[in-house]
Structure formats: C-alpha cells, structure tokens
Design a protein around this motif. Structure first.
Motif, short mmCIF file in Angstrom:
data_model
loop_
_atom_site.label_atom_id
_atom_site.label_comp_id
_atom_site.label_asym_id
_atom_site.label_seq_id
_atom_site.Cartn_x
_atom_site.Cartn_y
_atom_site.Cartn_z
N THR A 17 0.97 -1.24 -0.10
CA THR A 17 0.05 0.00 0.05
C THR A 17 0.92 1.30 0.06
OG1 THR A 17 -1.81 1.25 1.27
CG2 THR A 17 -0.17 -0.13 2.59
N GLY A 18 0.67 2.28 -0.96
CA GLY A 18 1.34 3.31 -1.06
C GLY A 18 2.69 3.25 -1.94
N SER A 19 2.64 2.01 -2.56
CA SER A 19 3.89 1.80 -3.27
C SER A 19 4.11 2.76 -4.36
CB SER A 19 4.20 0.55 -3.73
OG SER A 19 3.02 -0.05 -4.38
N GLY A 20 2.95 3.03 -5.23
CA GLY A 20 2.80 3.67 -6.27
C GLY A 20 2.16 2.98 -7.69
N LYS A 21 1.33 2.02 -7.15
CA LYS A 21 0.91 1.14 -8.32
C LYS A 21 -0.28 1.72 -9.05
CE LYS A 21 -1.24 -1.64 -4.97
NZ LYS A 21 -0.71 -1.01 -3.94
N VAL A 40 -9.37 -3.32 -13.22
CA VAL A 40 -10.01 -4.17 -12.10
C VAL A 40 -9.19 -4.07 -10.95
CG1 VAL A 40 -11.09 -6.47 -11.61
CG2 VAL A 40 -11.04 -5.65 -14.04
N PRO A 41 -9.82 -3.17 -9.94
CA PRO A 41 -9.08 -2.98 -8.62
C PRO A 41 -9.41 -4.27 -7.80
CG PRO A 41 -10.56 -1.42 -9.33
CD PRO A 41 -10.91 -2.28 -10.21
N LEU A 42 -8.45 -4.91 -7.25
CA LEU A 42 -8.73 -6.04 -6.16
C LEU A 42 -9.39 -5.30 -4.98
CD1 LEU A 42 -8.03 -8.87 -5.16
CD2 LEU A 42 -5.92 -7.60 -4.24
N ASP A 43 -9.25 -3.97 -4.63
CA ASP A 43 -10.20 -3.45 -3.58
C ASP A 43 -11.56 -3.49 -3.77
OD1 ASP A 43 -7.65 -2.75 -2.31
OD2 ASP A 43 -8.00 -0.53 -2.49
N ILE A 111 -6.24 -5.89 -20.06
CA ILE A 111 -6.93 -5.96 -18.71
C ILE A 111 -6.03 -5.85 -17.64
CG2 ILE A 111 -8.59 -7.04 -17.16
CD1 ILE A 111 -10.01 -8.48 -19.58
N ILE A 112 -5.97 -4.92 -16.77
CA ILE A 112 -5.19 -4.94 -15.65
C ILE A 112 -5.80 -5.17 -14.36
CG2 ILE A 112 -3.67 -3.31 -14.36
CD1 ILE A 112 -3.06 -1.68 -16.82
N ILE A 113 -5.26 -6.09 -13.71
CA ILE A 113 -5.62 -6.42 -12.11
C ILE A 113 -4.68 -5.68 -11.13
CG2 ILE A 113 -6.69 -7.91 -10.57
CD1 ILE A 113 -6.22 -10.06 -12.75
N GLU A 114 -5.25 -4.70 -10.40
CA GLU A 114 -4.22 -3.79 -9.50
C GLU A 114 -4.87 -3.95 -8.14
OE1 GLU A 114 -3.53 -0.66 -7.12
OE2 GLU A 114 -5.29 -0.28 -8.34
N GLY A 115 -3.78 -4.35 -7.23
CA GLY A 115 -4.16 -4.26 -5.82
C GLY A 115 -2.81 -4.92 -5.14
N ILE A 116 -2.76 -4.69 -3.71
CA ILE A 116 -1.78 -5.21 -2.94
C ILE A 116 -1.38 -6.73 -2.92
CG2 ILE A 116 -2.07 -3.32 -1.07
CD1 ILE A 116 -3.51 -5.27 0.58
N MET A 117 -2.44 -7.47 -3.25
CA MET A 117 -2.18 -8.94 -3.12
C MET A 117 -2.54 -9.72 -4.54
SD MET A 117 -3.45 -10.20 0.54
CE MET A 117 -2.96 -9.17 1.91
N PRO A 170 3.35 -6.04 9.46
CA PRO A 170 3.26 -7.28 9.43
C PRO A 170 2.63 -8.26 8.24
CG PRO A 170 1.84 -6.64 11.22
CD PRO A 170 2.59 -5.30 10.32
N MET A 171 1.17 -7.35 7.95
CA MET A 171 0.49 -8.18 6.87
C MET A 171 1.55 -7.75 5.59
SD MET A 171 -2.02 -9.63 8.06
CE MET A 171 -1.05 -10.03 9.34
N HIS A 172 2.13 -7.04 5.38
CA HIS A 172 2.97 -6.72 4.04
C HIS A 172 4.12 -7.77 4.04
CE1 HIS A 172 5.01 -4.40 0.90
NE2 HIS A 172 6.22 -5.06 1.50
N GLU A 173 4.75 -7.97 5.28
CA GLU A 173 5.95 -8.78 5.34
C GLU A 173 5.41 -10.40 5.33
OE1 GLU A 173 7.56 -7.72 8.92
OE2 GLU A 173 8.79 -5.90 7.99
N GLN A 174 4.12 -10.72 5.59
CA GLN A 174 3.97 -11.88 5.67
C GLN A 174 3.16 -12.27 4.35
OE1 GLN A 174 1.23 -13.06 8.85
NE2 GLN A 174 0.74 -15.06 7.98
N PHE A 175 2.45 -11.23 3.66
CA PHE A 175 1.69 -11.75 2.45
C PHE A 175 1.97 -11.00 1.15
CE2 PHE A 175 -1.18 -12.66 6.09
CZ PHE A 175 -1.61 -14.03 5.75
N ILE A 176 2.49 -9.80 1.29
CA ILE A 176 2.72 -9.12 -0.10
C ILE A 176 4.02 -9.31 -0.36
CG2 ILE A 176 2.52 -7.01 -1.04
CD1 ILE A 176 0.36 -6.12 1.16
N GLU A 177 5.24 -8.99 0.48
CA GLU A 177 6.56 -9.23 0.04
C GLU A 177 6.95 -10.54 -0.77
OE1 GLU A 177 10.25 -7.13 -0.46
OE2 GLU A 177 8.21 -6.25 0.11
N PRO A 178 6.17 -11.51 -0.27
CA PRO A 178 6.75 -12.63 -0.78
C PRO A 178 6.41 -13.13 -2.08
CG PRO A 178 6.07 -12.90 1.50
CD PRO A 178 5.57 -11.67 1.24
#
Length: 211
Positions: A17-21, A40-43, A111-117, A170-178
C-alpha cells in the motif's frame, strides 16, 4: 454483451500500500490507445459483509487475504478473458461493506488487475500474461499512507502510524512481499521510476495488435 477480441492480455500489478501502483497503472493506460484497457481493482472485491454486525465489520483486517472474494474475482477475470462483460462490485470503506451499485466492465484488449495481493492467488496468477510488482521503500510507503489517509479517510497521523505498525507492516511482510518472487518485472521506486514504467509501457504496446 460479448465482444469479439482476438487476444486479451491480462496484466497483474501488485505491491505494498502506497507503493505507487496507481501511478504505474495510469501511465500504462495513457501509453495505450483510448479504450484499450480495462482496470479491475482488487479493492472492489472485498467480501460481502451484509450478514455481519457493524462491530464485526469494523474488526475486519483488510490487509489479510481472507478479506477478499477471490472466487468472484477469478470468475470475473475468466468472463472478461472470454469476451463477456461483468458487473464489478463497489466497496465502501466507511460502511465496511459492498454498495448496491456495480460498475459495468466491458472486455478490452488489455485488462489490468491492480491491488496489494494481486499476485497471491495462484488461479489468478495463472491467467496473467504479465506479472508486475511495484516496489518501494517502506518509509516512503508510510509517508504516502499518512498523506492519503488523513485526506481521504479522516484519520490523524497517530492513527495511521499505529495501524501501519500493528497491521500493515506485519501483513506486508507475511503476504505481500513474498509475492515478489512471482513477478516477471519488478519496478523499484514505485511510480517515480519513469524509466521502468517506460520499459513496461513499450513492452505492453508490443503486445497490442497493430491496426
């Protein structure tokens, strides 16, 4: 309504979140011909929480994979890839629930899907022709979150910082970064990386059939 398209290219754009997507998505849309891209936003695909109490809704962790309706998103992406229009849900952060209104999305060549996960779900990943991870320094992401949440969501600095430390980090480190390991391309410095975005745009332009 069906639309006859020879080839639909699906692009997944993920990142913290806030990375510039959003900036990256906007630049891609601007680089392609008008009406060539559906975003298509994941949000938009947070779970329907109609059956929950208001207290339960406000306790939802929106930065956890379980908060999303992956089944509906996968179905909609399959439909769009087959040339079938979909009714995309709309979500209210204030109500923590879907709104009655939907957004009509027609299939487009890109088609672009955009979102944190966006790169987390394997079924979704397998449908993508190009997977992008927008990377950004954690301090910069925090600053952007503070700026955005104060303006758009009525939070103060302390509220944003607390939420960042307790949930977002913590959610970023657990789910997004990987999910970075699934990316075909990583764009460092987020939306400020003009060179990286330019290379992505040129690549995508090459995927678009010439008239």
């Amino acid at each position: 309504m069906n639309q006859n398209l020879d080839k639909i290219t699906i692009i997944g754009i993920a990142g913290g979140t806030g990375s510039g997507k959003s900036t990256v998505v906007r630049k891609i849309v601007e680089a392609l011909p008008p009406h060539y891209v559906a975003v298509v936003p994941l949000d938009s695909y947070y779970n329907d929480t109609t059956e929950m109490t208001e207290e339960e809704r406000h306790a939802i962790n929106f930065d956890h994979p379980d908060a999303f309706d992956w089944k509906l998103l996968v179905k909609h992406m399959k439909d769009l890839s087959e040339g079938i229009a979909v009714e995309q849900p709309t979500y209210s952060y204030l109500k923590c629930n879907r709104l009655p209104e939907t957004i009509h999305v027609e299939p487009r060549p890109v088609i672009i899907i955009e979102g944190i996960m966006t790169l987390l779900n394997k079924k979704l990943r397998d449908m993508m022709d190009l997977k992008i991870f927008v990377d950004c320094d954690s301090d910069e992401r925090l600053i952007r979150n503070i700026q955005r949440d104060i303006v758009e969501r009525g939070r103060n600095v302390q509220m944003v910082v607390d939420r960042y430390l307790e949930v977002l980090k913590p959610m970023h480190e657990q789910f997004i970064e990987p999910t970075k390991r699934y990316a075909d391309l990583i764009i460092p410095q987020g939306g400020e990386n003009i060179t990286g975005i330019g290379i992505v745009c040129k690549y995508i332009e090459g995927l678009v059939p010439k008239e």
